[in-house]
Scaffold this active site. Structure first.
Site, short mmCIF file in Angstrom:
data_model
loop_
_atom_site.label_atom_id
_atom_site.label_comp_id
_atom_site.label_asym_id
_atom_site.label_seq_id
_atom_site.Cartn_x
_atom_site.Cartn_y
_atom_site.Cartn_z
N PHE A 120 7.40 -7.90 -11.12
CA PHE A 120 8.10 -7.06 -10.12
C PHE A 120 9.60 -7.26 -10.11
O PHE A 120 10.10 -8.46 -10.72
CB PHE A 120 7.54 -7.40 -8.64
CG PHE A 120 6.87 -6.09 -8.11
CD1 PHE A 120 5.41 -6.14 -8.49
CD2 PHE A 120 7.50 -5.53 -7.11
CE1 PHE A 120 4.94 -4.87 -7.88
CE2 PHE A 120 6.78 -4.49 -6.30
CZ PHE A 120 5.53 -4.17 -6.75
N LEU A 252 6.25 7.15 -1.94
CA LEU A 252 6.57 5.78 -2.70
C LEU A 252 5.94 5.82 -4.18
O LEU A 252 4.76 6.09 -3.97
CB LEU A 252 6.48 4.53 -1.97
CG LEU A 252 6.92 3.32 -2.75
CD1 LEU A 252 8.40 3.47 -2.67
CD2 LEU A 252 6.43 2.22 -2.38
N GLU A 255 7.08 -0.12 -7.40
CA GLU A 255 7.62 -0.73 -8.51
C GLU A 255 6.75 -1.30 -9.40
O GLU A 255 7.09 -1.75 -10.63
CB GLU A 255 8.40 -1.84 -7.95
CG GLU A 255 9.53 -2.43 -8.51
CD GLU A 255 10.36 -3.23 -7.38
OE1 GLU A 255 11.05 -2.73 -6.76
OE2 GLU A 255 10.24 -4.46 -7.74
N ARG A 286 15.95 -3.72 -6.23
CA ARG A 286 16.00 -2.13 -5.86
C ARG A 286 17.51 -1.77 -5.58
O ARG A 286 17.57 -0.58 -5.91
CB ARG A 286 15.15 -2.13 -4.65
CG ARG A 286 13.84 -2.35 -5.03
CD ARG A 286 12.97 -2.24 -3.76
NE ARG A 286 11.46 -2.73 -3.98
CZ ARG A 286 10.38 -2.85 -3.50
NH1 ARG A 286 10.77 -2.66 -2.06
NH2 ARG A 286 9.13 -2.96 -3.98
C1 FAD Z 1 4.69 3.36 0.84
C2 FAD Z 1 4.91 1.99 1.30
C3 FAD Z 1 4.48 1.00 0.11
C4 FAD Z 1 4.93 -0.41 0.12
N1 FAD Z 1 4.49 -1.42 -0.86
C5 FAD Z 1 4.77 -2.62 -0.64
C6 FAD Z 1 4.15 -3.70 -1.59
O1 FAD Z 1 3.60 -3.38 -2.45
N2 FAD Z 1 4.56 -4.91 -1.26
C7 FAD Z 1 5.20 -5.34 -0.15
O2 FAD Z 1 5.56 -6.65 -0.13
N3 FAD Z 1 5.76 -4.53 0.60
C8 FAD Z 1 5.48 -3.30 0.44
N4 FAD Z 1 5.77 -2.47 1.49
C9 FAD Z 1 6.54 -2.79 2.64
C10 FAD Z 1 5.49 -3.29 3.68
O3 FAD Z 1 4.38 -2.53 3.62
C11 FAD Z 1 5.79 -3.07 5.13
O4 FAD Z 1 7.27 -3.56 5.45
C12 FAD Z 1 4.91 -3.69 5.92
O5 FAD Z 1 3.69 -3.47 5.86
C13 FAD Z 1 5.27 -3.47 7.50
O6 FAD Z 1 4.20 -4.06 8.45
P1 FAD Z 1 4.30 -4.56 9.85
O7 FAD Z 1 2.96 -5.05 10.14
O8 FAD Z 1 5.66 -5.13 9.96
O9 FAD Z 1 4.25 -3.02 10.41
P2 FAD Z 1 3.57 -1.90 10.24
O10 FAD Z 1 2.44 -1.92 9.24
O11 FAD Z 1 4.41 -0.67 10.16
O12 FAD Z 1 2.74 -1.64 11.79
C14 FAD Z 1 3.68 -1.20 12.84
C15 FAD Z 1 2.59 -1.27 13.99
O13 FAD Z 1 3.19 -1.01 15.11
C16 FAD Z 1 2.71 -0.19 16.32
N5 FAD Z 1 3.91 0.59 17.17
C17 FAD Z 1 4.99 0.79 16.63
N6 FAD Z 1 5.73 1.47 17.71
C18 FAD Z 1 4.92 1.48 18.73
C19 FAD Z 1 4.79 1.47 20.01
N7 FAD Z 1 6.08 2.05 20.61
N8 FAD Z 1 3.75 1.19 20.87
C20 FAD Z 1 2.91 0.52 20.30
N9 FAD Z 1 2.72 0.45 18.99
C21 FAD Z 1 3.54 0.52 18.59
C22 FAD Z 1 2.02 0.67 15.10
O14 FAD Z 1 1.00 1.24 15.93
C23 FAD Z 1 1.61 -0.13 14.15
O15 FAD Z 1 0.44 -0.56 14.39
C24 FAD Z 1 5.65 -0.90 1.48
C25 FAD Z 1 6.04 -0.02 2.29
C26 FAD Z 1 5.62 1.26 2.22
C27 FAD Z 1 6.18 2.07 3.17
#
Ligand code: FAD
Length: 589
Positions: A120, A252, A255, A286
């Site tokens: 990666f 997306l 990568e 990136r």
């Molecule tokens: C398309 C894509 C592919 C990716 N691929 C990779 C990868 O292969 N490897 C890697 O390491 N990273 C990857 N990433 C990055 C990584 O997936 C994210 O940074 C990570 O999943 C974020 O997880 P999180 O738990 O912080 O938040 P999220 O999964 O975004 O969850 C946020 C949570 O907060 C809640 N929430 C938000 N606002 C409120 C509110 N006001 N009230 C109540 N609840 C709320 C939502 O309901 C949700 O449950 C990718 C990202 C994307 C977009």
């Protein structure tokens, strides 16, 4: 007007049900009563769409070491990451990945049955000498399998879920964080969740950019809620633009495609990354690849009638390999670009993908004050993990696959630390006016009858951010953005929500999100204007060099008492953890 509020009491309340939130919850609920609040059903969180992989120096296919991983993470961050947190994350990674395997995450396998690993961007062996296979994966659906497994585990642990609850206000009293005010989207009505410890895991904010890879909910709500209570947003200016978003759509293309041998081509069919990063070429970090792509387009070597994008070629690895390792990508390219990638290249351009900074924490996920005389002082009862948080392991630019790892390591740490905190401390009573601010805000929008509506304002906001605070920035473009954003803020005072109902009023939620997005965009732009250098995801044409003498420090954005944006700085934690304090015992109670 008197308003009915329902009250709930839990030792730990986790806001957000993505990978970070669910991991924190499944750990905390082993020890104390735990609730998870989420705007969407948990498995709809953005983590579900993570594709390419999760890093850990398991060394399953070739020699690898956590210290090489740490080196890559610090270097990839353009030296802005805190080194204690980087050591903590990379050292614990192999153990925690194996634990994920043990709770049921179905990773892809090598012929001998070990967890498979692929190269990666920015992951190298021997301190930058050559690419290394460090990303563990489950085809190109790594986030999907992780989130489902963590959800099952949290349910089995009897975590209480409040899905489709929208957080309006973070509650504080006596200098501590002690709860969250929410709106029940499905049934209407206000709910106060009183907690000993609150874990923020609300994900990122890249929906403020027109072309982005994020889910609809990634509007930066958590940042806005924290900012309004005087907490900081660290390194706000550093947005990661992922190089391979599908042209025009923004979705997306992982990568992992380049990890499997995909290459970027300009209009002349040239593999241009050989010029910009001769050693690791298409697998450079990136920020470097994104800037190189934009430079190719600006130099007139873009593809298509408008010469405004480049191509990602993968057909040479063969249809069979594509269907086995990248099935989701094949489908995405077909649906969103109309291209069969087993035969033709995919049109791509950078897409806003990840918020590198976040609510500042120490490596044990305690939110820290970040400004004032004791910047490293933890805020009682407040924890954060995942994309919303900044430990900081990503600094100015995150390495691919380090975000899922961040959820696994810091999500779990937040679960352990919040449970420990809840066991050792009592409830801080709710303030007399707890929740009044959030209730007033919701009512203001619900009763609004002005002239501005979501559609045109969202369009202006996201186009402004993309054009003026995008991959390349200058004082002039960002000053233009500042003017547009100030105008949008004013427009919010003359807003209109047509739907006046309290059940599933998504127009109301949009209004509240827009209100947050404008604040988040303003904070980001202000931080970017003040950083007069180029580093990681922040590329200024008027200050093209990195300036360590003046800017090797974290930006801290806060709001003053009148709601004005204030910029401070905090030193980068350069000292790795010492051998004596490492490894910290994961379960200390
Ligand atoms: C398309 C894509 C592919 C990716 N691929 C990779 C990868 O292969 N490897 C890697 O390491 N990273 C990857 N990433 C990055 C990584 O997936 C994210 O940074 C990570 O999943 C974020 O997880 P999180 O738990 O912080 O938040 P999220 O999964 O975004 O969850 C946020 C949570 O907060 C809640 N929430 C938000 N606002 C409120 C509110 N006001 N009230 C109540 N609840 C709320 C939502 O309901 C949700 O449950 C990718 C990202 C994307 C977009």
């Amino acid at each position: 007007m008197s308003v009915k509020v329902e009250y709930h009491k839990y030792d730990v309340v986790v806001l957000g049900a993505g990978g970070a939130g669910l991991n924190a919850a499944q750990v905390a609920s082993q020890y104390v009563s735990t609730a998870v609040i989420s705007e969407v059903y948990p498995t709809r969180s953005h983590t579900i769409s993570a594709q390419g992989g999760i890093s850990a120096a398991l060394g399953n296919l070739e020699e690898d070491h956590w210290i090489w991983h740490m080196y890559d993470t610090v270097k990839g961050s353009d030296y802005l990451a805190d080194q204690d947190a980087c050591e903590y994350m990379t050292k614990l990674a192999p153990q925690y990945i194996i634990e994920l395997e043990h709770i049921g995450v179905p990773f892809s396998r090598t012929a001998e049955g070990k967890i498979a690993q692929r190269p990666f961007g920015g992951h190298t062996a021997e301190f930058g000498k050559r690419p290394v296979k460090r990303a563990c994966y489950a085809a190109d659906r790594t986030g999907h399998v992780m989130l489902q497994t963590l959800f099952e585990k949290a349910v089995a642990q009897k975590t209480q879920f409040f899905s489709e609850f929208y957080a309006l206000e973070l509650l504080t009293n006596e200098g501590a964080v002690n709860g969250v005010l929410c709106w029940d989207i499905k049934n209407g009505g206000f709910h106060i969740f009183h907690a000993k410890a609150v874990v923020f895991a609300t994900g990122g904010c890249c929906r403020i950019f027109k072309t982005n890879s994020n889910a609809h909910i990634n509007t930066g709500d958590g940042l806005a809620l924290a900012l309004r209570k005087g907490f900081s947003w660290s390194d706000a200016e550093f947005i990661q633009f992922h190089p391979t978003g599908i042209y025009l759509a923004g979705n997306l293309i992982t990568e992992g495609v380049r990890g499997e041998g995909g290459i970027l081509l300009n209009a002349q069919g040239e593999r241009f990354m050989e010029r910009y990063a001769p050693t690791i070429k298409d697998l450079a970090p990136r920020d470097i690849v994104s800037r190189s792509m934009v430079k190719e387009v600006l130099a007139g070597r873009g593809v298509g009638p408008n010469k405004d994008h480049v191509l990602l070629k993968i057909d040479h690895i063969g249809a069979e390999a594509i269907h086995e390792k990248l099935p989701g990508i094949h489908e995405l390219a077909l649906v969103f670009a109309g291209v069969d990638c087993t035969k033709e290249p995919i049109p791509v351009m950078p897409t806003a993908h990840y918020q590198n900074g976040g609510i500042p924490t120490n490596y044990l996920t305690n939110v820290i004050r970040a400004v004032g005389p004791n910047p490293e002082e933890p805020v009682p009862g407040f924890f954060a993990a995942g994309e919303i948080a900044s430990a900081s392991v990503h600094g100015a630019n995150r390495l691919g696959t380090n975000s899922l790892l961040d959820l696994v390591v810091f999500g779990r740490t937040a679960g352990e630390q919040s449970a420990k905190y809840a066991k050792e401390n009592n409830f801080v009573p709710l303030a007399e006016n707890a929740g009044q601010e959030g209730i007033a805000l919701l009512q203001k929008f619900l009763n609004s009858n002005g002239k501005n509506t979501f559609g045109p304002m969202y369009k202006t906001l996201t186009e402004c951010m993309e054009k003026y605070v995008g991959v390349f920035r200058t004082e002039e473009t960002m000053t233009t953005a500042k003017g547009i954003l100030a105008d949008l803020k004013k427009q919010l005072d003359d807003y209109r929500v047509n739907d006046k109902s309290s059940i599933y009023n998504l127009e109301l939620i949009e209004a509240l999100e827009l209100n947050n997005m404008v604040l988040v965009a303003q904070a980001l732009t202000e931080a970017a204007l003040m950083r007069k250098e180029s580093r990681g995801g922040h590329a200024r044409e008027d200050y093209p060099e990195r300036d360590d003498a003046n800017f090797h420090k974290h930006t801290e954005v806060t709001l003053d008492g009148d709601g004005n944006i204030k910029i401070d700085y905090r030193p980068v934690r350069m000292k790795p953890l010492t051998v004596e304090t490492f490894p910290p015992k994961p379960r200390v109670y």
